[in-house]
Design an enzyme around this catalytic site. Sequence first.
Site, PDB file in Angstrom:
ATOM      1  N   ASN A   1       9.039  76.101  41.928  1.00  0.00           N
ATOM      2  CA  ASN A   1       9.623  74.859  41.436  1.00  0.00           C
ATOM      3  C   ASN A   1      10.736  75.259  40.467  1.00  0.00           C
ATOM      4  O   ASN A   1      10.467  75.677  39.344  1.00  0.00           O
ATOM      5  CB  ASN A   1       8.559  73.997  40.743  1.00  0.00           C
TER       6      ASN A   1
ATOM      7  N   GLU B  20      11.819  70.569  43.445  1.00  0.00           N
ATOM      8  CA  GLU B  20      12.598  69.957  42.361  1.00  0.00           C
ATOM      9  C   GLU B  20      14.039  70.479  42.346  1.00  0.00           C
ATOM     10  O   GLU B  20      14.529  70.964  41.328  1.00  0.00           O
ATOM     11  CB  GLU B  20      11.920  70.167  41.006  1.00  0.00           C
TER      12      GLU B  20
ATOM     13  N   ASP C 242       4.393  72.759  44.797  1.00  0.00           N
ATOM     14  CA  ASP C 242       3.886  72.197  43.553  1.00  0.00           C
ATOM     15  C   ASP C 242       3.009  71.002  43.902  1.00  0.00           C
ATOM     16  O   ASP C 242       3.503  69.926  44.216  1.00  0.00           O
ATOM     17  CB  ASP C 242       5.069  71.786  42.670  1.00  0.00           C
TER      18      ASP C 242
ATOM     19  N   ASN D 152       0.899  69.577  41.789  1.00  0.00           N
ATOM     20  CA  ASN D 152       0.645  68.747  40.609  1.00  0.00           C
ATOM     21  C   ASN D 152      -0.836  68.400  40.473  1.00  0.00           C
ATOM     22  O   ASN D 152      -1.212  67.253  40.208  1.00  0.00           O
ATOM     23  CB  ASN D 152       1.503  67.485  40.638  1.00  0.00           C
TER      24      ASN D 152
ATOM     25  N   ASP E 149       0.706  75.215  41.236  1.00  0.00           N
ATOM     26  CA  ASP E 149       1.451  75.637  42.423  1.00  0.00           C
ATOM     27  C   ASP E 149       0.503  76.452  43.305  1.00  0.00           C
ATOM     28  O   ASP E 149      -0.023  77.480  42.864  1.00  0.00           O
ATOM     29  CB  ASP E 149       2.656  76.487  42.021  1.00  0.00           C
TER      30      ASP E 149
ATOM     31  N   ASP F 182      10.205  75.625  33.994  1.00  0.00           N
ATOM     32  CA  ASP F 182       8.900  75.637  33.338  1.00  0.00           C
ATOM     33  C   ASP F 182       7.801  76.120  34.276  1.00  0.00           C
ATOM     34  O   ASP F 182       6.649  76.276  33.857  1.00  0.00           O
ATOM     35  CB  ASP F 182       8.549  74.271  32.748  1.00  0.00           C
ATOM     36  N   HIS F 183       8.133  76.364  35.538  1.00  0.00           N
ATOM     37  CA  HIS F 183       7.229  76.998  36.492  1.00  0.00           C
ATOM     38  C   HIS F 183       7.622  78.469  36.666  1.00  0.00           C
ATOM     39  O   HIS F 183       8.778  78.844  36.444  1.00  0.00           O
ATOM     40  CB  HIS F 183       7.315  76.345  37.869  1.00  0.00           C
TER      41      HIS F 183
END
Length: 257
Positions: free
Chosen positions: A7, A34, A147, A149, A218, A247-248
């Site tokens: 991501n 993303e 991802d 989530n 993930d 941030d991943h």
Amino acid sequence: MRIATYNVNGVNGRLPVLLRWLNETAPDVVCLQELKAPQEKFPEEAINDAGYKAIWHGQKSWNGVAILSKDHDIIERRRVLPGDDEDLHSRYIEAEINGIIIGGLYLPNGNPAPGPKFDYKLSWFKRLQAHAAGLLSEKVPVILTGDYNVMPTELDVYKPERWVDDALFRPETRQAFKTLVDQGWTDAIRKLYPDQKIYTFWDYFRNAYGRDAGLRIDHFLLSPQIEGKLKVAGVDKNVRGWEKTSDHAPVWIELAV
């Protein structure tokens, strides 16, 4: 064969990070999420110059998914998750690469929960379950990665008691993931590391990366036809520490194919 998911949290804004990681690790296939870029703004030339072919499904400002391949052709199968003709979010893309069906996905966040966004998350999960069952019925090698989530268990989240009401950790979300896996999929990371604390995401706030206060959201799910080929898996955690990074962190598996 090394397959990765990442991501990128904005493919153009993080392009130097993405290109550096591709150069240093050279995965064979990469699923990106993303993108945060419309179709015409995907950096195809830079990706090609890095040695990768690409297919992508962009969306202005939000979402967006892509699949990159270094040495093998990408045979696109679909770029929309079936089940809702009115869903315009760019969250799923699927291709055949080297005889393997690879689905790259970006499952909705769902917060705040309860509410319409959480309802959308659960309905998207149901559509994914239905499509995944169809893929399993083909009895061919399939990988569903991206991802999701969702933190499947308490082992997958730092201080789980703080997340009980979050859409990524609510019982409905975890049950939806379990229902998906129980169709016959293998969670690659947990197959190799059943009891190890492994995170793939660290928030930008409160020094989460420095404190290793992360989440595992993930995932790689493998069909029975390829699960036996799994040899190694890991997280390129150091990439999360780079300047202007996502941030991943990238997550990857290696298959003996």
